[in-house]
Scaffold this motif. Structure first.
Motif, PDB file in Angstrom:
ATOM      1  N   ILE A 487       0.816  -1.213   0.000  1.00  0.00           N
ATOM      2  CA  ILE A 487       0.000   0.000   0.000  1.00  0.00           C
ATOM      3  C   ILE A 487       0.849   1.263   0.000  1.00  0.00           C
ATOM      4  N   PHE A 488       1.896   1.276   0.811  1.00  0.00           N
ATOM      5  CA  PHE A 488       2.630   2.525   1.032  1.00  0.00           C
ATOM      6  C   PHE A 488       3.960   2.600   0.292  1.00  0.00           C
ATOM      7  N   LYS A 489       4.420   1.498  -0.310  1.00  0.00           N
ATOM      8  CA  LYS A 489       5.652   1.518  -1.088  1.00  0.00           C
ATOM      9  C   LYS A 489       5.284   1.408  -2.567  1.00  0.00           C
ATOM     10  N   ARG A 490       4.914   2.520  -3.146  1.00  0.00           N
ATOM     11  CA  ARG A 490       4.408   2.509  -4.516  1.00  0.00           C
ATOM     12  C   ARG A 490       5.439   1.966  -5.495  1.00  0.00           C
ATOM     13  N   ASP A 491       6.695   2.419  -5.356  1.00  0.00           N
ATOM     14  CA  ASP A 491       7.728   1.982  -6.299  1.00  0.00           C
ATOM     15  C   ASP A 491       7.947   0.469  -6.219  1.00  0.00           C
ATOM     16  N   ALA A 492       7.955  -0.053  -4.975  1.00  0.00           N
ATOM     17  CA  ALA A 492       8.145  -1.495  -4.809  1.00  0.00           C
ATOM     18  C   ALA A 492       6.995  -2.273  -5.426  1.00  0.00           C
ATOM     19  N   THR A 493       5.770  -1.786  -5.201  1.00  0.00           N
ATOM     20  CA  THR A 493       4.598  -2.477  -5.730  1.00  0.00           C
ATOM     21  C   THR A 493       4.570  -2.438  -7.253  1.00  0.00           C
ATOM     22  N   ILE A 494       4.886  -1.286  -7.820  1.00  0.00           N
ATOM     23  CA  ILE A 494       4.874  -1.162  -9.286  1.00  0.00           C
ATOM     24  C   ILE A 494       5.947  -2.046  -9.906  1.00  0.00           C
ATOM     25  N   PHE A 495       7.170  -1.945  -9.370  1.00  0.00           N
ATOM     26  CA  PHE A 495       8.262  -2.723  -9.947  1.00  0.00           C
ATOM     27  C   PHE A 495       8.045  -4.226  -9.737  1.00  0.00           C
ATOM     28  N   GLY A 496       7.890  -4.623  -8.459  1.00  0.00           N
ATOM     29  CA  GLY A 496       7.742  -6.042  -8.164  1.00  0.00           C
ATOM     30  C   GLY A 496       6.493  -6.634  -8.785  1.00  0.00           C
ATOM     31  N   GLY A 497       5.381  -5.871  -8.733  1.00  0.00           N
ATOM     32  CA  GLY A 497       4.136  -6.354  -9.332  1.00  0.00           C
ATOM     33  C   GLY A 497       4.255  -6.531 -10.829  1.00  0.00           C
ATOM     34  N   SER A 498       4.961  -5.599 -11.483  1.00  0.00           N
ATOM     35  CA  SER A 498       5.132  -5.694 -12.936  1.00  0.00           C
ATOM     36  C   SER A 498       5.947  -6.917 -13.321  1.00  0.00           C
ATOM     37  N   ILE A 499       7.074  -7.125 -12.612  1.00  0.00           N
ATOM     38  CA  ILE A 499       7.914  -8.296 -12.896  1.00  0.00           C
ATOM     39  C   ILE A 499       7.124  -9.590 -12.681  1.00  0.00           C
ATOM     40  N   THR A 500       6.381  -9.636 -11.578  1.00  0.00           N
ATOM     41  CA  THR A 500       5.620 -10.840 -11.252  1.00  0.00           C
ATOM     42  C   THR A 500       4.519 -11.101 -12.270  1.00  0.00           C
ATOM     43  N   ILE A 501       3.785 -10.062 -12.636  1.00  0.00           N
ATOM     44  CA  ILE A 501       2.687 -10.230 -13.595  1.00  0.00           C
ATOM     45  C   ILE A 501       3.217 -10.658 -14.958  1.00  0.00           C
ATOM     46  N   VAL A 502       4.288  -9.991 -15.409  1.00  0.00           N
ATOM     47  CA  VAL A 502       4.879 -10.357 -16.701  1.00  0.00           C
ATOM     48  C   VAL A 502       5.365 -11.806 -16.662  1.00  0.00           C
ATOM     49  N   GLY A 503       6.030 -12.180 -15.561  1.00  0.00           N
ATOM     50  CA  GLY A 503       6.525 -13.547 -15.439  1.00  0.00           C
ATOM     51  C   GLY A 503       5.409 -14.574 -15.448  1.00  0.00           C
ATOM     52  N   MET A 504       4.321 -14.284 -14.745  1.00  0.00           N
ATOM     53  CA  MET A 504       3.201 -15.230 -14.695  1.00  0.00           C
ATOM     54  C   MET A 504       2.479 -15.309 -16.037  1.00  0.00           C
ATOM     55  N   ILE A 505       2.406 -14.191 -16.747  1.00  0.00           N
ATOM     56  CA  ILE A 505       1.797 -14.216 -18.083  1.00  0.00           C
ATOM     57  C   ILE A 505       2.628 -15.088 -19.023  1.00  0.00           C
ATOM     58  N   ILE A 506       3.956 -14.911 -18.965  1.00  0.00           N
ATOM     59  CA  ILE A 506       4.843 -15.741 -19.790  1.00  0.00           C
ATOM     60  C   ILE A 506       4.665 -17.217 -19.432  1.00  0.00           C
TER      61      ILE A 506
END
Length: 677
Positions: A487-506
């Motif tokens: 909730i409060f670490k926007r950069d961490a959520t955006i970066f980590g969430g993006s890597i995770t989502i891209v990885g799971m999509i692949i």
């Protein structure tokens, strides 16, 4: 019930380690060294990063989070015990929850490794610039060059040595103690006690601030997950070795990290802590301010070397996770390709190297921003591991309780027909056979979970109940920290969430494409126990390279109108790998057995089409007699083998059915060995 994919193996590595290589396995001291060389580096950059958000309360929050760290070590010690093939969150997520949670755990830990490689190497060069000030304007590009050099060294095939870790860990610990002794020699005990109220001066500690500070302070303990990656190279018994190693970790980290954070954030001038050029050098500057230039220089050099070493550990861990996810069928097979010159996985190494390089360039070498981004993968992996272990513990507790109740019922039934202590009924005899198999040091003991009798013993005591409750509390606390950061670490959520989502999509696209093109479903299979009974089930026995496997699979699926549980048992004649696995390597012989994966893939595809609710996949390396042991343990109603096996009497030796029924399929004749238990 959902699908459960499980496997057991008799590999020497998974069971007791290759006998001729046991001398190369790691004992408690070397395991401590590897873990401390990872966690121990966090203190070099954590105080400066924490100061940006919680200011003078950095020391307080590290002390606070230390309590949860101790609870986490209890869970990770058990992970190494239950999952000797390594893999940590990848294996725990797949076995305890679902294969796709294993992939998700892999994405979490990859995010963690990427940022560890970036932040450790950057901090290492910052410390080196204390000794070589001319590096200061070029820190980013020197760091990029160092990470690329580490990638090249891994491509060449230079691997980590636990003995080198021991040397570095001892130097780092002695340096930390030297700093503490130096500071304590300059301040009285009363002045030391005054630092605690000083932390809270001019600080308004609200509930939200407490949550944020608690969540941020986990950065000080990043690296604990490396203990679970050491399982394949750890001496036996895992439980004892991991427990001793983590006890040393708790003592050494507890003596150094909280106090060094407190001293550096309270005794150094605020301009050092707020200056981006010096906030990443605070431990060395603390040594210089309260000691001498010699101590400052020694700390800077040792910190720099150990941080670069930690960066290399992260690169090694990352490319091994890439390879494991590919072997599981979640990433393209190109990830596994090895170069012809050095026989190293160049594509995986390239990914593990250049993603951290891209991160460093994207944040322009801002270590505080890297610290903010760090929390997503680390706490995500912690949370998933803790949750998975809670699920496994709950299953063990339920099964042990059911077994005790069954033993009591059978004992009561037996006492009605015979004297106490005698076994006269068929049920009593069968129960004694199962317990005997669980007690013997057979390959069936090998696995991610424990033999039934050991489970019964462990779950019966008071300590298990205390540990179980503490484990759930640990999961809740870690999950709260993770959600707070989301909730409060926007950069961490955006970066980590993006890597995770891209990885799971692949992973999903590759998995779907593999199924569409080859007609094969490749699922991650992890080692688990196989001692539990499954009455009214179907046992389908498959063999390496046998063209009649498909006939057995089809018969098991098509002759199941009642949707009974189906256990697909693959008896591999492959031998275990003769060499001792490398550090951070995930060892699972099934993932290297293409024939077994193809057979299980066909079975899963047919089972999905038939909408069978319960199917298990058991993988064994060893003699044909193992099929008899599985049969005795499971108590299946119908055991399916090819008709040729009945005629040859090889794979079904000592299986004693009530009658045999033959079925003709397009792929060949199948024998149904029917038994009414």
């Amino acid at each position: 019930m959902a699908q459960e994919s499980v496997a057991s193996t008799t590999s020497e590595v998974g069971h007791e380690g290759s006998e001729h290589n046991t001398k190369n396995m790691l004992g408690p001291l070397l395991c401590w060294a590897v873990v401390f060389a990872d966690i121990g580096t966090s203190v070099y950059y954590t105080p400066g990063i924490l100061y940006q958000t919680v200011h003078g309360l950095a020391g307080f929050f590290v002390f606070l989070t230390m309590t949860v760290f101790v609870l986490l070590t209890l869970k990770y010690a058990e992970v190494t015990h239950r999952y000797p093939q390594g893999g940590g969150v990848v294996t725990v997520g797949a076995q305890a929850l679902n294969p796709w949670f294993g992939a998700l755990g892999g994405m979490f830990i990859l995010v963690d490794y990427f940022l560890t490689a970036a932040i450790s190497s950057l901090s290492g060069i910052q410390y080196l610039s204390v000794v070589l000030p001319t590096l200061a304007p070029y820190i980013l590009w020197v760091t990029v060059a160092v990470v690329i050099l580490l990638g090249v060294l891994n491509w060449v095939g230079i691997s980590e040595s636990a003995k080198v870790s021991l040397f570095g860990a001892i130097i780092a610990f002695i340096s930390d103690i030297a700093i503490l002794v130096t500071v304590f020699s300059h301040i009285s005990f009363g002045e030391f006690l005054q630092l605690f109220p000083k932390m809270f001066a001019n600080q308004h500690l609200t509930g939200l601030a407490l949550l944020i500070g608690f969540a941020n302070a986990f950065l000080a303990f990043s690296g604990l997950e490396s203990i679970s990656q050491l399982s394949p190279v750890m001496k036996r018994p895992h439980k004892k070795v991991a427990g001793q190693a983590l006890f040393l970790v708790v003592i050494t980290i507890g003596l150094t990290s909280p106090l060094l954070t407190l001293f550096s954030t309270q005794l150094l001038p605020s301009n050092i802590l707020t200056n981006p050029d010096t906030s990443g050098q605070v431990i060395s500057l603390l040594a210089g301010n309260w000691g001498s230039v010699v101590l400052q220089t020694e700390v800077a050099i040792s910190a720099s070397a150990l941080l670069v070493f930690a960066s290399n550990t992260a690169i090694i861990g990352a490319y091994h996770v890439f390879m494991a996810l590919s072997r599981m069928g979640f990433l393209p097979e190109v990830v596994l390709k090895r170069n012809k010159i050095r026989d190293t996985p160049h594509f995986s190494i390239a990914l593990a190297t250049f993603i951290p390089v891209a991160i460093l360039i994207a944040v322009n070498g801002n270590i505080n921003l890297l610290g903010d981004m760090y929390a997503f993968g680390l706490l995500g992996a912690f949370t998933l591991t803790c949750l998975g272990l809670d699920v496994v513990r709950t299953r063990d507790w339920k099964k042990a309780r059911a077994a005790r109740q069954q033993r009591l019922a059978l004992s009561t039934q037996g006492n009605g027909h015979a004297s106490v202590g005698s076994i006269t009924s068929t049920h009593d005899l069968q129960l004694s056979q199962v317990e005997a198999l669980s007690n013997t040091d057979t390959p069936l003991r090998n696995g991610s979970s424990l033999p039934l009798q050991e489970v019964q013993k462990e779950t019966h005591g008071l300590w298990f109940k205390i540990d179980y409750v503490l484990g759930i509390l640990t999961t809740l606390l870690v999950a709260i920290a993770w959600v707070t950061n989301l909730i409060f670490k926007r950069d961490a959520t955006i970066f980590g969430g993006s890597i995770t989502i891209v990885g799971m999509i692949i992973a999903y696209l590759y998995h779907a494409r593999s199924r569409r093109v080859t007609g094969r479903v490749t699922v991650p299979v992890v080692v688990t126990r196989i001692e539990e009974r499954m009455p009214n089930s179907i046992l389908a026995i498959l063999k390496p390279g046998d063209p009649r496997n498909e006939a057995v699979i089809r018969a098991a699926v098509n002759n199941n109108e009642q949707h009974r549980p189906v256990v697909f048992l693959y008896l591999s004649d492959a031998k275990a790998r003769p060499h001792t696995p490398r550090m951070m390597e995930i060892v699972d012989p099934y993932l290297d057995d293409e024939q077994a994966k193809e057979a299980f893939g066909k079975a899963e595809s047919m089972a999905l089409n038939a909408k069978l609710p319960v199917r298990k996949y058991v993988y064994l390396q060893g003699q044909p007699e193992l099929a008899t042991q599985i049969w005795q343990m499971l108590h299946p109603k119908d055991t399916l083998v090819s008709a040729a096996d009945v005629e040859e009497n090889e794979k079904i030796k000592n299986i004693n059915p009530d009658r045999i029924r033959y079925e003709v399929t397009p792929e060949g004749r199948v024998a149904h060995l029917l038994k009414r238990w």
